[in-house]
Design an enzyme around this catalytic site. Sequence first.
Site, short mmCIF file in Angstrom:
data_model
loop_
_atom_site.label_atom_id
_atom_site.label_comp_id
_atom_site.label_asym_id
_atom_site.label_seq_id
_atom_site.Cartn_x
_atom_site.Cartn_y
_atom_site.Cartn_z
CG HIS A 1 11.97 -4.22 -3.49
ND1 HIS A 1 12.64 -2.83 -4.18
CD2 HIS A 1 10.66 -2.95 -2.81
CE1 HIS A 1 12.40 -2.21 -4.41
NE2 HIS A 1 11.44 -1.77 -3.41
CG ASP B 1 -3.34 -4.20 4.79
OD1 ASP B 1 -2.30 -4.60 4.09
OD2 ASP B 1 -3.14 -3.52 6.40
CE1 TYR C 1 2.86 5.93 1.45
CE2 TYR C 1 1.99 3.78 1.88
CZ TYR C 1 2.75 4.87 0.52
OH TYR C 1 2.20 4.11 -0.19
#
Length: 350
Positions: free
Chosen positions: A260, A241, A153
């Site tokens: 993952h 979060d 990001y």
Amino acid sequence: MAEHLSQSELDYPFKLLEYFNGFRVSKVIFSACELGVFDLLTTSPCALSAQQVAQALHASVDGTERLLDALVGIEILHVETQAEDGTALYSSTEVASMYLAKGGAKSLHDMAIYQSQIIYPLWNNMVDAVREGKNQNQKLFGIPPEEVFRAVYRSDEEMLKFMGLMNSSWVLDGYDVVMAFSLAGFRNIVDLGGCTGALAREIAKAYPSSSVTVFDMPAVVEMATKRFLRADDTFTFQSGDFFHGELPVADLYVLARILHDWSEDKCVTLLKRICDVCEPGGGVLLVEATLLESRRGPVQAQLFSLSMLVQTEGRERPPSQYARVLRQSGFRDVQACRTGKTYDAILALK
């Protein structure tokens, strides 16, 4: 591959050479997406010559013709020859129109762009990633390896690329993973790290009596509501979060392509946090590209695991490893379902 080699393959390695050229095939498709070839041909009322395509895309005629011919060769475009002057005319196949044009019914255009502009350059550092055992974000983006999502990001433009990738994934696989198990008994479902809401949309459609919430970072939620939310969507967004903030209360927590990204220790940390707020009878649904216990595939999941090496802290895992971390985190009744497509589902209850 050796177990499947015929004598002719040993005499001349057709399959091996095909693999050698695999990166070229990928780049042909990616380049055509970036140039807008499929958008142009899909919307054109008639087949176009290489010169017409080149003019529309502000590209060289010679380069365009070679690219179009390669797309014909890999059966992504059609070509026909005008009898009068022999001019080659190119048109879109159904596959190209559906999956590679921006407005296609199941468009993977954003996935192709992300693969081309982000994954492809990272894979150029595969040798270093294997030697070092860590991602290559420092080398490519100047961002420390442990700051995985700061790399993903790092700007609004890069965030949009990643969100487009995630959105494309669930256009293809969303229905299969949400139908792998009956989720009708879970009245309140939270998709942790649900990004654009594409998977939440599939959950909400499949289980209309359930309340569905996407929980993600504030900047992601803001971008998702601006760029990806549809007028008829019935799910909601909530900012937070999942590693550090308070988790929303739910009967079922969905973690799709989340574990993952992380080391096993961080997976256990996250799952324990979920288990702590989960009521008995509640559960967690993992959605991942799972490896075979035999280590013999699927090849796509094995390649994804290498992508995790160059880009994140995580890896793809077989169902037994997910079952172990789930039980270690306090969950039980672990069930795995292979969908036969890219992503599989694992359901566990508290």
